[in-house]
Design an enzyme around this catalytic site. Sequence first.
Site, mmCIF file in Angstrom:
data_model
loop_
_atom_site.group_PDB
_atom_site.id
_atom_site.type_symbol
_atom_site.label_atom_id
_atom_site.label_comp_id
_atom_site.label_asym_id
_atom_site.label_seq_id
_atom_site.Cartn_x
_atom_site.Cartn_y
_atom_site.Cartn_z
ATOM 1 N N SER A 241 0.825 -1.225 0.000
ATOM 2 C CA SER A 241 0.000 0.000 0.000
ATOM 3 C C SER A 241 0.852 1.266 0.000
ATOM 4 O O SER A 241 0.532 2.236 -0.719
ATOM 5 C CB SER A 241 -0.971 0.008 1.182
ATOM 6 O OG SER A 241 -0.314 -0.279 2.389
ATOM 7 N N HIS A 271 -1.893 -8.941 1.835
ATOM 8 C CA HIS A 271 -1.587 -7.666 2.517
ATOM 9 C C HIS A 271 -2.724 -7.391 3.519
ATOM 10 O O HIS A 271 -3.021 -8.229 4.365
ATOM 11 C CB HIS A 271 -1.409 -6.584 1.443
ATOM 12 C CG HIS A 271 -0.851 -5.278 1.919
ATOM 13 N ND1 HIS A 271 -0.124 -5.137 3.070
ATOM 14 C CD2 HIS A 271 -0.916 -4.015 1.376
ATOM 15 C CE1 HIS A 271 0.231 -3.869 3.238
ATOM 16 N NE2 HIS A 271 -0.243 -3.164 2.219
ATOM 17 N N HIS A 318 5.885 -12.956 7.178
ATOM 18 C CA HIS A 318 6.107 -11.571 6.761
ATOM 19 C C HIS A 318 7.270 -11.520 5.776
ATOM 20 O O HIS A 318 8.206 -12.314 5.868
ATOM 21 C CB HIS A 318 6.411 -10.664 7.966
ATOM 22 C CG HIS A 318 6.160 -9.227 7.683
ATOM 23 N ND1 HIS A 318 7.106 -8.409 7.122
ATOM 24 C CD2 HIS A 318 5.045 -8.466 7.849
ATOM 25 C CE1 HIS A 318 6.593 -7.200 6.970
ATOM 26 N NE2 HIS A 318 5.338 -7.210 7.391
ATOM 27 N N ARG A 327 3.346 -4.981 16.593
ATOM 28 C CA ARG A 327 1.941 -4.538 16.498
ATOM 29 C C ARG A 327 1.021 -5.646 17.025
ATOM 30 O O ARG A 327 -0.026 -5.373 17.596
ATOM 31 C CB ARG A 327 1.596 -4.167 15.049
ATOM 32 C CG ARG A 327 2.435 -3.016 14.514
ATOM 33 C CD ARG A 327 2.203 -2.808 13.022
ATOM 34 N NE ARG A 327 2.610 -3.971 12.240
ATOM 35 C CZ ARG A 327 2.490 -4.069 10.915
ATOM 36 N NH1 ARG A 327 1.977 -3.062 10.217
ATOM 37 N NH2 ARG A 327 2.886 -5.149 10.263
ATOM 38 N N ASP A 373 -2.050 -8.636 11.620
ATOM 39 C CA ASP A 373 -3.415 -9.084 11.330
ATOM 40 C C ASP A 373 -3.858 -10.282 12.167
ATOM 41 O O ASP A 373 -5.047 -10.596 12.226
ATOM 42 C CB ASP A 373 -3.528 -9.439 9.843
ATOM 43 C CG ASP A 373 -3.220 -8.238 8.974
ATOM 44 O OD1 ASP A 373 -3.713 -7.142 9.293
ATOM 45 O OD2 ASP A 373 -2.468 -8.384 7.992
#
Length: 441
Positions: A241, A271, A318, A327, A373
């Site tokens: 992105s 993604h 990843h 995160r 995620d």
Amino acid sequence: MEKMKNLFKQKADQTATEVKDLLKEHGAKKIGEVHLSQIFQGMRGITGLVYETSLLDSQEGIRFRGFSIPELQQKLPKAKGGNEPLPEGLFYLMLTGEVPSEADVQAISEEWRKRGTVPAHVYATVDALPKDAHPMTQFITAVLALQTESQFAKKYNEGMAKKDYWSYAYEDAMTLIARLPAVAAYIYRRKYKGGKTIDSDPKLDWSANFAHLLGFENEQFKELMRLYLTIHTDHEGGNVSAHTTYLVGSALSDPYLAFAAGMAGLAGPLHGLANQEVIKWIFEMQKSIGTDQPTGEQIADYVKKTLSEGKVVPGYGHAVLRKTDPRFSAQAEFAKKHCPHDPIVQTVTKIYETVPPILQSLGKIKNPWPNVDAHSGALLVHYGMKEYEYYTVLFGVSRALGVLAGLLWARGLGFPLERPKSVTVESVKKWLKGDDQIWGD
Ligand code: NMX
Ligand code: MLT
């Protein structure tokens, strides 16, 4: 709000001078070698971009202008009575490199409030889509409809000089960010809540107002939104992105067009769409096993089944990270504090204990650890947002802050059109025989 704009300009000019001197002295230095395999493998490990707002370390994770997530939680201004950072502050930090004061952050909230009214044609454009269109399709369509407001495109059409690009890109970025919560909430309310929309509350910060527009009044959910919208903003420049926004912006497409393109990338399952895939996968696992509290063994069997069907385990792996994503850890901390006994949160923890050794045993996966995620959906489910197809829109609203700040830096530093060289397999074969060259001039 002129302070942030002027400070950004001052910092960009200063950095542009440093870059000029740096290139004059060191421009011919080699920074690495490119192996033939890398151009066939998604350009992994090739350093090819300058992106100012954040930097990723494969072991340690993301740092925004040098600050880790726990440091942001400590240093950035918070809402009254809140503990999580306000994303307004992170935007200021990414743009100027300086930690904002409470007053700076309040000024941004106020500025986004002032710019927040969405033109009616944007809603009409979304309404033209079937309600069952994916929320990301509706979101990207709405961003494109907002583009009619672009100052950058208007000024370029009138003959804008290069030295002014940054200024109109800045105006567009600020207006676009200001309008995203209302647009995103409209899509949620239209698709899932019978189209009954809610008016903005001018007393609230950007994240809390977004929660309110979505229809969530729980104070903890508002805190979650502040954290969520902070940690999803940026992940250096090479992710799909950010890179897409940067690439499309380099053609001097205005910030609306560049961001819409970036969001089309975020909508891919490898993604940002992975956040919906994780919860979908967990719900399917619960259904298949017949319990919302599966054991480690049951999870391991389901993971093996997923892999045997040739699918990826969503939320794990990843392209750059080689450790647990900080995160993920920040969200796990939030869950530990606010909802440790929720079965879906406990399932996410069990998946974390179960998946890495299985992925590691396959021998081919470079990073068996969870990414951002793997946790986000469980928290949303806990607070009652179970419509997982919507999750990537939340990611997108947050990502706007990072990629638009990144785009402003590219315009502020006067970066050129991005245009790498490509080759064909045939030309590679010829090069291997010594007949052709495959590098650009
Ligand atoms: N489950 C199963 N297989 C995997 C996984 C996974 N979670 N992660 C990597 N692999 C496979 C990958 O498909 C590749 O297989 P093959 O050689 O057969 O093509 C092999 O392992 C080597 O891949 P890597 O070099 O480790 O990973 P790569 O850099 O190519 O891809 C991802 C990174 C993130 C695309 C990959 O790990 C993945 O597909 N993960 C699941 C989807 C996901 O969670 N994406 C979210 C990323 C974060 N975000 O928000 O954007
Ligand atoms: C992101 O936040 O953009 C993802 O973790 C993907 C990436 O960094 O490549």
